[in-house]
Design a protein around this motif. Sequence first.
Motif, PDB file in Angstrom:
ATOM      1  N   VAL A  10      34.371  40.898  42.715  1.00 15.29           N
ATOM      2  CA  VAL A  10      34.098  40.636  41.304  1.00 15.29           C
ATOM      3  C   VAL A  10      34.961  39.479  40.816  1.00 15.29           C
ATOM      4  O   VAL A  10      34.483  38.581  40.118  1.00 15.29           O
ATOM      5  CB  VAL A  10      34.366  41.898  40.458  1.00 15.29           C
ATOM      6  CG1 VAL A  10      34.199  41.579  38.969  1.00 15.29           C
ATOM      7  CG2 VAL A  10      33.427  43.015  40.859  1.00 15.29           C
ATOM      8  N   ILE A  11      36.235  39.501  41.186  1.00 18.40           N
ATOM      9  CA  ILE A  11      37.137  38.414  40.800  1.00 18.40           C
ATOM     10  C   ILE A  11      36.602  37.079  41.303  1.00 18.40           C
ATOM     11  O   ILE A  11      36.574  36.085  40.576  1.00 18.40           O
ATOM     12  CB  ILE A  11      38.555  38.647  41.363  1.00 18.40           C
ATOM     13  CG1 ILE A  11      39.136  39.965  40.841  1.00 18.40           C
ATOM     14  CG2 ILE A  11      39.464  37.480  41.017  1.00 18.40           C
ATOM     15  CD1 ILE A  11      39.330  40.016  39.361  1.00 18.40           C
ATOM     16  N   ALA A  12      36.161  37.058  42.559  1.00 17.25           N
ATOM     17  CA  ALA A  12      35.645  35.822  43.152  1.00 17.25           C
ATOM     18  C   ALA A  12      34.406  35.332  42.409  1.00 17.25           C
ATOM     19  O   ALA A  12      34.235  34.125  42.185  1.00 17.25           O
ATOM     20  CB  ALA A  12      35.324  36.053  44.633  1.00 17.25           C
ATOM     21  N   GLU A  13      33.533  36.268  42.017  1.00 15.27           N
ATOM     22  CA  GLU A  13      32.309  35.900  41.298  1.00 15.27           C
ATOM     23  C   GLU A  13      32.634  35.321  39.925  1.00 15.27           C
ATOM     24  O   GLU A  13      32.033  34.335  39.488  1.00 15.27           O
ATOM     25  CB  GLU A  13      31.404  37.121  41.141  1.00 15.27           C
ATOM     26  CG  GLU A  13      29.992  36.794  40.685  1.00 15.27           C
ATOM     27  CD  GLU A  13      29.198  36.029  41.731  1.00 15.27           C
ATOM     28  OE1 GLU A  13      28.367  35.186  41.333  1.00 15.27           O
ATOM     29  OE2 GLU A  13      29.403  36.275  42.925  1.00 15.27           O
ATOM     30  N   LEU A  14      33.611  35.915  39.258  1.00 18.04           N
ATOM     31  CA  LEU A  14      34.019  35.429  37.945  1.00 18.04           C
ATOM     32  C   LEU A  14      34.659  34.047  38.051  1.00 18.04           C
ATOM     33  O   LEU A  14      34.396  33.161  37.226  1.00 18.04           O
ATOM     34  CB  LEU A  14      35.004  36.414  37.303  1.00 18.04           C
ATOM     35  CG  LEU A  14      34.423  37.781  36.907  1.00 18.04           C
ATOM     36  CD1 LEU A  14      35.537  38.709  36.440  1.00 18.04           C
ATOM     37  CD2 LEU A  14      33.381  37.621  35.804  1.00 18.04           C
ATOM     38  N   GLU A  15      35.483  33.871  39.058  1.00 19.83           N
ATOM     39  CA  GLU A  15      36.123  32.579  39.258  1.00 19.83           C
ATOM     40  C   GLU A  15      35.093  31.504  39.575  1.00 19.83           C
ATOM     41  O   GLU A  15      35.170  30.376  39.100  1.00 19.83           O
ATOM     42  CB  GLU A  15      37.145  32.666  40.397  1.00 19.83           C
ATOM     43  CG  GLU A  15      38.325  33.587  40.118  1.00 19.83           C
ATOM     44  CD  GLU A  15      39.302  33.011  39.106  1.00 19.83           C
ATOM     45  OE1 GLU A  15      39.065  31.886  38.616  1.00 19.83           O
ATOM     46  OE2 GLU A  15      40.299  33.678  38.794  1.00 19.83           O
ATOM     47  N   GLN A  16      34.119  31.847  40.377  1.00 16.99           N
ATOM     48  CA  GLN A  16      33.082  30.889  40.772  1.00 16.99           C
ATOM     49  C   GLN A  16      32.239  30.467  39.574  1.00 16.99           C
ATOM     50  O   GLN A  16      31.848  29.304  39.445  1.00 16.99           O
ATOM     51  CB  GLN A  16      32.178  31.499  41.843  1.00 16.99           C
ATOM     52  CG  GLN A  16      31.059  30.569  42.293  1.00 16.99           C
ATOM     53  CD  GLN A  16      30.197  31.199  43.389  1.00 16.99           C
ATOM     54  OE1 GLN A  16      30.643  32.062  44.121  1.00 16.99           O
ATOM     55  NE2 GLN A  16      28.958  30.762  43.468  1.00 16.99           N
ATOM     56  N   SER A  17      31.979  31.416  38.674  1.00 17.65           N
ATOM     57  CA  SER A  17      31.157  31.118  37.502  1.00 17.65           C
ATOM     58  C   SER A  17      31.927  30.330  36.452  1.00 17.65           C
ATOM     59  O   SER A  17      31.337  29.694  35.580  1.00 17.65           O
ATOM     60  CB  SER A  17      30.643  32.415  36.877  1.00 17.65           C
ATOM     61  OG  SER A  17      31.706  33.124  36.262  1.00 17.65           O
ATOM     62  N   GLY A  18      33.271  30.405  36.528  1.00 18.94           N
ATOM     63  CA  GLY A  18      34.088  29.726  35.534  1.00 18.94           C
ATOM     64  C   GLY A  18      34.184  30.503  34.238  1.00 18.94           C
ATOM     65  O   GLY A  18      34.731  30.027  33.241  1.00 18.94           O
ATOM     66  N   LEU A  19      33.663  31.719  34.222  1.00 25.02           N
ATOM     67  CA  LEU A  19      33.644  32.532  33.014  1.00 25.02           C
ATOM     68  C   LEU A  19      35.048  32.986  32.634  1.00 25.02           C
ATOM     69  O   LEU A  19      35.744  33.608  33.406  1.00 25.02           O
ATOM     70  CB  LEU A  19      32.750  33.758  33.235  1.00 25.02           C
ATOM     71  CG  LEU A  19      32.565  34.703  32.049  1.00 25.02           C
ATOM     72  CD1 LEU A  19      31.930  33.979  30.877  1.00 25.02           C
ATOM     73  CD2 LEU A  19      31.726  35.897  32.457  1.00 25.02           C
ATOM     74  N   GLY A  20      35.436  32.659  31.425  1.00 23.57           N
ATOM     75  CA  GLY A  20      36.737  33.088  30.942  1.00 23.57           C
ATOM     76  C   GLY A  20      37.891  32.520  31.731  1.00 23.57           C
ATOM     77  O   GLY A  20      38.935  33.150  31.861  1.00 23.57           O
ATOM     78  N   ALA A  21      37.737  31.303  32.255  1.00 25.56           N
ATOM     79  CA  ALA A  21      38.774  30.721  33.103  1.00 25.56           C
ATOM     80  C   ALA A  21      40.088  30.527  32.362  1.00 25.56           C
ATOM     81  O   ALA A  21      41.157  30.523  32.967  1.00 25.56           O
ATOM     82  CB  ALA A  21      38.290  29.375  33.655  1.00 25.56           C
ATOM     83  N   GLU A  22      39.997  30.369  31.036  1.00 29.89           N
ATOM     84  CA  GLU A  22      41.210  30.125  30.270  1.00 29.89           C
ATOM     85  C   GLU A  22      41.792  31.407  29.682  1.00 29.89           C
ATOM     86  O   GLU A  22      42.784  31.368  28.963  1.00 29.89           O
ATOM     87  CB  GLU A  22      40.915  29.125  29.150  1.00 29.89           C
ATOM     88  CG  GLU A  22      40.460  27.770  29.668  1.00 29.89           C
ATOM     89  CD  GLU A  22      40.172  26.803  28.543  1.00 29.89           C
ATOM     90  OE1 GLU A  22      40.272  27.223  27.372  1.00 29.89           O
ATOM     91  OE2 GLU A  22      39.861  25.636  28.828  1.00 29.89           O
ATOM     92  N   LEU A  23      41.137  32.527  29.944  1.00 38.46           N
ATOM     93  CA  LEU A  23      41.632  33.788  29.399  1.00 38.46           C
ATOM     94  C   LEU A  23      42.870  34.246  30.149  1.00 38.46           C
ATOM     95  O   LEU A  23      42.997  34.065  31.344  1.00 38.46           O
ATOM     96  CB  LEU A  23      40.549  34.872  29.511  1.00 38.46           C
ATOM     97  CG  LEU A  23      39.544  34.917  28.376  1.00 38.46           C
ATOM     98  CD1 LEU A  23      38.491  35.953  28.677  1.00 38.46           C
ATOM     99  CD2 LEU A  23      40.218  35.224  27.056  1.00 38.46           C
ATOM    100  N   LYS A  24      43.756  34.880  29.444  1.00 38.19           N
ATOM    101  CA  LYS A  24      44.887  35.520  30.079  1.00 38.19           C
ATOM    102  C   LYS A  24      45.235  36.767  29.276  1.00 38.19           C
ATOM    103  O   LYS A  24      44.852  36.910  28.129  1.00 38.19           O
ATOM    104  CB  LYS A  24      46.079  34.574  30.182  1.00 38.19           C
ATOM    105  CG  LYS A  24      46.544  33.994  28.867  1.00 38.19           C
ATOM    106  CD  LYS A  24      47.667  33.013  29.122  1.00 38.19           C
ATOM    107  CE  LYS A  24      48.095  32.338  27.822  1.00 38.19           C
ATOM    108  NZ  LYS A  24      49.198  31.386  28.037  1.00 38.19           N
ATOM    109  N   CYS A  25      45.949  37.653  29.893  1.00 38.62           N
ATOM    110  CA  CYS A  25      46.290  38.913  29.241  1.00 38.62           C
ATOM    111  C   CYS A  25      47.026  38.652  27.935  1.00 38.62           C
ATOM    112  O   CYS A  25      47.957  37.862  27.889  1.00 38.62           O
ATOM    113  CB  CYS A  25      47.144  39.764  30.171  1.00 38.62           C
ATOM    114  SG  CYS A  25      47.538  41.381  29.511  1.00 38.62           S
ATOM    115  N   THR A  26      46.628  39.320  26.849  1.00 43.42           N
ATOM    116  CA  THR A  26      47.219  39.080  25.532  1.00 43.42           C
ATOM    117  C   THR A  26      48.148  40.208  25.105  1.00 43.42           C
ATOM    118  O   THR A  26      48.456  40.355  23.929  1.00 43.42           O
ATOM    119  CB  THR A  26      46.107  38.924  24.475  1.00 43.42           C
ATOM    120  OG1 THR A  26      45.317  40.119  24.467  1.00 43.42           O
ATOM    121  CG2 THR A  26      45.237  37.740  24.786  1.00 43.42           C
TER     122      THR A  26
END
Length: 233
Positions: free
Chosen positions: A211-227
């Motif tokens: 799932v992590i790899a798929e999200l990274e590949q899509s670029g979805l939420g690439a700038e998100l980080k834990c808040t």
Amino acid sequence: MTCLGAVRPLGSQPRIHPIHGTEKPQSDPAAFESRLEKRSEFRKQPVGYSKQGDFIKCMEQKTDALEKQPMSKGFTKNKTLSSIFNIEMVKDKTAEEIKQIWQQYFAAKDTVYAVIPKEKFDLIWNRAQTCPTTRGDAAASQLILYHYPELKEEKGIVLMTAEMDATFLNVTEAQCIANQVQLFYATDRKETYGLVETFNFRPNEFKYMSVIAELEQSGLGAELKCTQNQDKT
């Protein structure tokens, strides 16, 4: 109205009345030192580190904490499109005009919204019946996506809004989750939706890092980080 997933009550919505840099040279000592600091920071990151991984872990931590609390209350029941949108006034408008009205209205509000093409919505909805996006009826709801199909047949679009529990999610996190629903449920890639099927029907074969790899590949939420640290301030 159809609900997908399980967003804080936003209060009664008013009825809509449609009316309508240049970089420094590499010889710059400050820039060179900055690059060295970034490189040093990167080297300190463990193998397999990703911002998507941090985001998902953050969500899991929040979920674990909320599951110990009573079920969230205050979400709107039996919410209809007519309660927030004057359908009669848009009957003569095109799908694109309605889309612009919907987006302009919600753009200034702290919530998640979208206009979904009919074909994409049907795909998401049919897949959600087979592989639900919720964690069970007894689980506390932190995010609810409301889909309104009243204009689906005539205009070819489905309007979407959301309600969220602000003690659990902020708008950026809620938007990321809504985007992930679209990524995994509206995709044309068999491999992507296959992860959803594996999670639902063959959990012993499910791999978190896929799932992590798929999200990274899509670029979805690439700038998100834990808040979490931001929430404490």
